[in-house]
Scaffold this motif. Structure first.
Motif, PDB file in Angstrom:
ATOM      1  N   GLU A   1       4.299  24.497  12.609  1.00  0.00           N
ATOM      2  CA  GLU A   1       5.597  25.029  12.222  1.00  0.00           C
ATOM      3  C   GLU A   1       6.710  24.120  12.751  1.00  0.00           C
ATOM      4  N   VAL A  15      10.659  24.386  14.005  1.00  0.00           N
ATOM      5  CA  VAL A  15      11.678  25.368  14.394  1.00  0.00           C
ATOM      6  C   VAL A  15      13.011  24.646  14.582  1.00  0.00           C
ATOM      7  N   HIS A  16      14.047  25.169  13.939  1.00  0.00           N
ATOM      8  CA  HIS A  16      15.383  24.597  14.081  1.00  0.00           C
ATOM      9  C   HIS A  16      16.215  25.549  14.935  1.00  0.00           C
ATOM     10  N   VAL A  17      16.788  25.023  15.992  1.00  0.00           N
ATOM     11  CA  VAL A  17      17.555  25.861  16.923  1.00  0.00           C
ATOM     12  C   VAL A  17      18.982  25.341  17.019  1.00  0.00           C
ATOM     13  N   THR A  40      15.370  20.346  16.944  1.00  0.00           N
ATOM     14  CA  THR A  40      14.226  20.536  16.051  1.00  0.00           C
ATOM     15  C   THR A  40      12.951  20.459  16.882  1.00  0.00           C
ATOM     16  N   ILE A  75       2.513  28.579  17.610  1.00  0.00           N
ATOM     17  CA  ILE A  75       3.813  29.194  17.332  1.00  0.00           C
ATOM     18  C   ILE A  75       4.503  29.539  18.656  1.00  0.00           C
ATOM     19  N   ASP A 117      10.837  33.785  19.342  1.00  0.00           N
ATOM     20  CA  ASP A 117      12.256  33.492  19.576  1.00  0.00           C
ATOM     21  C   ASP A 117      12.679  33.710  21.028  1.00  0.00           C
ATOM     22  N   ILE A 151      11.622  30.772  23.040  1.00  0.00           N
ATOM     23  CA  ILE A 151      12.468  29.610  22.741  1.00  0.00           C
ATOM     24  C   ILE A 151      13.822  29.748  23.441  1.00  0.00           C
ATOM     25  N   ILE A 210      18.093  30.753  15.448  1.00  0.00           N
ATOM     26  CA  ILE A 210      16.790  30.081  15.337  1.00  0.00           C
ATOM     27  C   ILE A 210      16.275  30.261  13.916  1.00  0.00           C
ATOM     28  N   HIS A 211      15.787  29.170  13.353  1.00  0.00           N
ATOM     29  CA  HIS A 211      15.226  29.223  12.005  1.00  0.00           C
ATOM     30  C   HIS A 211      13.824  28.614  12.031  1.00  0.00           C
ATOM     31  N   HIS A 212      12.843  29.410  11.599  1.00  0.00           N
ATOM     32  CA  HIS A 212      11.450  28.926  11.555  1.00  0.00           C
ATOM     33  C   HIS A 212      11.135  28.422  10.152  1.00  0.00           C
TER      34      HIS A 212
END
Lengths: 102, 209
Positions: free
Chosen positions: A24, A26-28, A65, A73, A76, A79, A93-95
């Motif tokens: 995956e 993840v964009h934070v 990123t 995984i 959130d 993270i 946060i965008h997965h």
């Protein structure tokens, strides 16, 4: 004979279809990310989890990123904790489930 | 002249609190730091076990009088402000150990606050330190900085800052000094070099692992 045919088809599909699910991404979106030291701190706290392949920090957009290892995984809350440990705050946060073309 | 110095000192005290380099890094991070100027050669090593504090060791060699100090150090993050595009920090720095001069040793203690604020273009900091080592040495210093980055470097780039540092120490003969300096920063390595208006060289190197 049926079993042999099934295995043949399965082998054919495995070898010819070039799709594989990878880790995956993840964009934070963060607050407080202003210097090059930030990217090293982020990298350190996430690589130490053993679940992360690599990280990238975009200072212009305060965006982190996180490229996860295959099958790994991070939730959130975890993270958020790690970003806070590194010294920053999370805005959102965008997965994104990545499909890698081999 | 004394009045001017006192006014400048008062002005420094009224600035927002700030610092030279982060005394706390990230959990598991080790930092090595050396600093040399006209008054002192200093070396520090510290470890950050928790995002809120670091522990370490500091060695100072003071030029006047010629004496040394070894001390255990504790730095604590009092407050952090994370904002869109900027960050501010307020730290408490303290330490205790021994000072040595001509075979004589005395207990040494120090404390101070340090704070900084920066975005990718501007930087401002202030720190103070109050140190006493019995009859050997005393210090009551204030340091303030302003800086500007001539370009906005991104992650992995070499970051450059042009800075102006003002120092005041109540116990030094030359109480007040101003030092223009250049800060170069890449990854976890920070280097600074400057020359004050009296010709004294300032050098600072810091590396975090």
């Amino acid at each position: 004979m049926k079993k042999l045919s099934f295995l043949t088809v399965l082998t054919f599909v495995t070898l010819t279809v070039p799709l594989a699910f990878a880790g995956e991404v993840v964009h934070v979106k963060t607050l407080g990310l202003v210097c090059d030291f930030c990217s090293k701190a982020i990298e350190k706290v996430f690589l130490d989890t053993g679940k992360v392949e690599s990280t990238n920090v975009d200072l212009d957009n305060a965006l982190v990123t996180i490229n996860m290892k295959d099958g790994q995984i991070l939730d959130d809350e975890f993270i958020k904790t790690k970003i806070t440990e590194a010294g920053y705050e999370v805005q959102n946060i965008h997965h994104q489930a990545e499909v890698k073309h081999d | 002249m004394k009045i001017v110095h006192q006014a400048l000192c008062l002005g420094l005290l009224m600035l927002p609190l700030a610092a030279q380099a982060r005394p706390i890094t990230y959990p598991g991070g080790w930092s090595l730091m050396t600093m040399n100027d006209m008054d002192v050669n200093s070396a520090e090593v510290y470890y950050t076990p928790d995002p809120n504090y670091s522990i370490g060791w500091r060695h100072d060699y003071w030029r006047d009088p010629k004496a040394n100090m070894d001390a255990a150090q504790l730095n604590y993050l009092l407050k952090r402000w994370n904002n869109p595009g900027s960050q501010g920090n307020l730290y408490l720095k303290s330490g205790a150990g021994f000072a040595y001069e001509d075979g004589e040793s005395q207990a040494a203690v120090y404390a101070g606050v340090a704070a900084d604020w920066e975005d990718r273009r501007y930087y401002v900091s202030y720190s103070n330190e109050f140190l006493t080592a019995g009859d050997i040495y005393k210090k009551a210093s204030h340091t303030a900085r302003v800086g500007i980055a001539p370009y906005k470097g991104d992650s992995g780039d070499l970051h450059t800052w042009l800075m102006l540092q003002a120092d005041y120490d109540h116990y030094r003969d030359n109480e007040f000094s101003v030092t223009p300096l250049v800060r170069l920063f890449k990854g976890t390595t920070l280097g600074e070099v400057g020359v004050n208006l009296d010709g004294g060289v300032y050098f600072h190197l810091m590396k975090t692992f």
